[in-house]
Design a protein around this motif. Structure first.
Motif, mmCIF file in Angstrom:
data_model
loop_
_atom_site.group_PDB
_atom_site.id
_atom_site.type_symbol
_atom_site.label_atom_id
_atom_site.label_comp_id
_atom_site.label_asym_id
_atom_site.label_seq_id
_atom_site.Cartn_x
_atom_site.Cartn_y
_atom_site.Cartn_z
ATOM 1 N N SER A 184 -1.631 42.761 -58.152
ATOM 2 C CA SER A 184 -1.754 43.996 -59.371
ATOM 3 C C SER A 184 -0.675 45.050 -59.055
ATOM 4 C CB SER A 184 -3.330 44.757 -59.408
ATOM 5 O OG SER A 184 -4.152 44.233 -59.072
ATOM 6 N N THR A 238 2.646 42.681 -60.430
ATOM 7 C CA THR A 238 2.642 42.496 -61.995
ATOM 8 C C THR A 238 3.007 43.665 -63.017
ATOM 9 O OG1 THR A 238 0.248 41.976 -61.887
ATOM 10 C CG2 THR A 238 1.349 40.116 -61.943
ATOM 11 N N ALA A 239 2.513 44.766 -62.339
ATOM 12 C CA ALA A 239 2.850 46.166 -62.810
ATOM 13 C C ALA A 239 3.433 46.657 -62.458
ATOM 14 C CB ALA A 239 1.518 47.453 -62.535
ATOM 15 N N ALA A 290 6.712 44.774 -62.347
ATOM 16 C CA ALA A 290 7.148 43.477 -62.763
ATOM 17 C C ALA A 290 7.178 44.052 -64.253
ATOM 18 C CB ALA A 290 7.175 42.586 -62.426
ATOM 19 N N ASN A 291 6.123 44.737 -64.608
ATOM 20 C CA ASN A 291 6.094 44.429 -66.088
ATOM 21 C C ASN A 291 6.969 45.852 -66.470
ATOM 22 O OD1 ASN A 291 4.759 43.617 -69.060
ATOM 23 N ND2 ASN A 291 4.085 46.042 -68.476
ATOM 24 N N ASP A 292 6.663 47.000 -65.757
ATOM 25 C CA ASP A 292 6.716 48.301 -66.234
ATOM 26 C C ASP A 292 8.309 48.763 -65.767
ATOM 27 O OD1 ASP A 292 4.964 48.977 -67.639
ATOM 28 O OD2 ASP A 292 4.008 50.278 -65.992
ATOM 29 N N TYR A 293 9.314 47.838 -64.713
ATOM 30 C CA TYR A 293 9.932 48.490 -64.096
ATOM 31 C C TYR A 293 11.111 47.071 -64.280
ATOM 32 C CZ TYR A 293 7.627 53.016 -62.569
ATOM 33 O OH TYR A 293 7.387 53.540 -62.274
ATOM 34 N N GLY A 294 10.882 46.063 -64.185
ATOM 35 C CA GLY A 294 10.979 44.628 -64.153
ATOM 36 C C GLY A 294 11.092 43.732 -62.670
ATOM 37 N N VAL A 295 11.367 42.852 -62.751
ATOM 38 C CA VAL A 295 10.902 42.212 -61.605
ATOM 39 C C VAL A 295 11.790 41.962 -60.700
ATOM 40 C CG1 VAL A 295 11.060 39.201 -60.855
ATOM 41 C CG2 VAL A 295 10.340 40.012 -62.854
ATOM 42 N N VAL A 323 10.066 44.634 -57.986
ATOM 43 C CA VAL A 323 8.448 44.730 -57.531
ATOM 44 C C VAL A 323 8.670 44.732 -56.262
ATOM 45 C CG1 VAL A 323 8.321 42.643 -58.592
ATOM 46 C CG2 VAL A 323 8.999 42.263 -56.983
#
Length: 210
Positions: free
Chosen positions: A84, A87-88, A90-95, A98
């Protein structure tokens, strides 16, 4: 793509393992130092991508659970295992962020960050190493052939000289088990030394009160 026979796979592994044996002192030192730090309240953070993530999580399982003999559990977190958060972020800040963001959240001065990468060039691991150094953590890496970017930014690196990622990962697993062996040995020796000190102090008190 050239296919490798099963026999060639074993030959490649044996060749790499022969050279890898020279890494024994490094692995021994890592296990002993990890035992000192974790016994003192520090924690181990680990991360990797793909197959390296599995190897990293294998290490945390051995430390939180046990390797061979029963012993107390120690704090070890596999950053990629929190799907969680991963993926959050990665979605908000980029891979690329992470692992760095989780290192910022969980890492403390004196903790250890261990990063596993067959290429030694994963951007998200390099970012995590930079963040760990900012915090004051010790950074170790297990990589493929040197030189590589992750080796360069780590305090110390164990680099497997093998051209195939599968062979690198197989020897990373060997290294994980060797670290656990050295860790457990150091814990046992430290426990025995503490028990001897306690017994000596008890005898001294009895003699003083006699």
């Amino acid at each position: 793509m050239k296919l490798v026979t099963t026999g060639q796979h074993c030959d490649d592994l044996m060749d790499a393992l022969t050279e890898f044996r020279e890494s024994g002192p490094t692995v021994q030192r890592w296990g002993a130092q990890l035992a000192r730090r974790l016994s003192g309240g520090a924690r181990l953070l680990v991360a990797g991508n793909g197959g390296s993530a599995a190897q990293a999580q294998h290490l945390t399982a051995e430390l939180v659970g046990r390797y061979r003999e029963d012993r107390p559990p120690f704090s070890a977190l596999a950053l990629h295992a929190d799907t969680s958060s991963t993926t959050a972020i990665a979605n908000d800040y980029g891979v690329q962020e992470v692992f760095a963001r989780q290192t910022c959240a969980h890492g403390r001065p004196g903790d250890v960050l261990m990063l596993l990468s067959t290429s030694g060039a994963s951007a998200n691991l390099l970012s995590a190493a930079t963040e760990a150094h900012r915090i004051g953590m010790l950074v170790w890496a297990m990589t493929g052939p040197a030189p590589n970017p992750l080796e360069a930014v780590s305090d110390e690196a164990l680099c497997v000289n093998a051209p195939v990622s599968a062979t690198v990962q197989e020897l990373h697993l060997v290294a994980v088990h060797m670290v656990c062996e050295a860790f457990d040995r150091a814990i046992e020796e430290n426990t025995a030394a503490a028990e001897r000190r306690t017994a000596g102090e008890h005898r001294t008190r009895k003699e003083d009160s006699a």
